[in-house]
Write an enzyme that holds these catalytic residues in place. Sequence first.
Site, PDB file in Angstrom:
ATOM      1  N   LYS A  48       0.759  -1.177  -0.048  1.00  0.00           N
ATOM      2  CA  LYS A  48      -0.092   0.087  -0.001  1.00  0.00           C
ATOM      3  C   LYS A  48       0.828   1.150  -0.117  1.00  0.00           C
ATOM      4  O   LYS A  48       1.970   1.255   0.684  1.00  0.00           O
ATOM      5  CB  LYS A  48      -0.865   0.200   1.051  1.00  0.00           C
ATOM      6  CG  LYS A  48      -1.729   1.313   1.427  1.00  0.00           C
ATOM      7  CD  LYS A  48      -2.567   1.600   2.721  1.00  0.00           C
ATOM      8  CE  LYS A  48      -3.165   2.693   2.847  1.00  0.00           C
ATOM      9  NZ  LYS A  48      -3.971   3.011   4.145  1.00  0.00           N
ATOM     10  N   GLU A  57      -8.756  11.850  12.443  1.00  0.00           N
ATOM     11  CA  GLU A  57      -7.808  10.640  12.826  1.00  0.00           C
ATOM     12  C   GLU A  57      -7.147  10.999  13.964  1.00  0.00           C
ATOM     13  O   GLU A  57      -6.127  11.799  14.147  1.00  0.00           O
ATOM     14  CB  GLU A  57      -7.075  10.466  11.653  1.00  0.00           C
ATOM     15  CG  GLU A  57      -6.307   9.289  11.983  1.00  0.00           C
ATOM     16  CD  GLU A  57      -5.986   8.613  10.747  1.00  0.00           C
ATOM     17  OE1 GLU A  57      -5.392   7.336  10.593  1.00  0.00           O
ATOM     18  OE2 GLU A  57      -6.471   8.683   9.591  1.00  0.00           O
TER      19      GLU A  57
END
Length: 380
Positions: free
Chosen positions: A143, A188
């Site tokens: 990723k 976040e």
Amino acid sequence: MVSVPAEPSLRSVLAARPDHFWCSPGSLVAGWGTAAVFDPGTGPRRYTRAGRFLRDWSQANGQASTPALASFTFDPDVAGSIVIVAQQTAMRREGQWSVYSANGAAQAPPTPQWDAPGGDDEAVFIRRVQDALSAISSGSLSKVVMARSVEVRFADPLDRHAVLASLTSRYPQGHTFLLEGLMGSSPELLVERRASQVRSVALAGSVAIEAGGERLTASAKEAEEHRLTADWVESKLRAVAPGITRSAVEVVEFGPALHLATAFVGDLVSPVEVMDLVAALHPTPAVAGVPADEAMALIRQAEGAMRGRYGGPIGWFDPAGDGEWAIALRCAYLNGAHARLLAGAGVVAGSDPEAELAETTYKLETMQMALAGTGVAPLS
């Protein structure tokens, strides 16, 4: 210098136009003036240097509890991180307000840096995603997160405090910040330490809110992107809090997006300061990739120093080692009538470049909506 409100509240603090600001559901730190400013430098020890600076400063000035606000660059090899202790600070934690006044003459804060490249067009971002997919296909990584920058100019200078008011009103569940030209509201939580307790939330995998939660939970691509991040965060936290608990995956709403989220909470088994936890957790796969070193190398090659402090840790910490930190997302660099907005998307096997572009577009709306809420119109 503006005095701290006699009866602090979010409304009165914003009305007093703080120079530095952090607000989340768990804490609020607002500062006026600059008593001390510190450049923690680059490299992996920049967090340790920041913690040592605040301890030394607090001891030298008899300020045992005064917190500092800080923002670090995404890339540890890029300069531009900053730590600031305000002359006057209002702090709310667990519903209790404290006010701190620092000794010494005021210092002039540094001029926000605007040296990084500006906006890039959609075709550039598409090529970045395609290159990332080629690297994933070769087996070098699982990723990587690619970022996009958009420049916006306005007819009149932006009032950053009006933007703060818009952000806190629109996103009360967010981590809203203002520090030396960088402001936004991040969904976040990177990490929070309260004495021996540590808390974190892994957030990865997202769709536009119009798509709905069922589409998000049914997507194998989004589930894999989230698993990579959550597993990585758990491994880092379990090293210092072996009894850490991991929640079930939930769908959370933040502005124009839905995200997959996994929460972690546990007790530290040995004294570990929040800056040590920040060092252990940044960069998470949510902002860099897996493996981290290979992802960072690809990001440097593709983006250069474009991110600056976007995607880096931002938050507050105190001399005792407590603090609360987010990842600087859903944010923009503001300078007069000029704003540079940034957003990113995680690329894994099976990602579609056009879909990743669309993801950055709806993520950019978080700041676009807040800026529009000030009433200042962008130039066409």
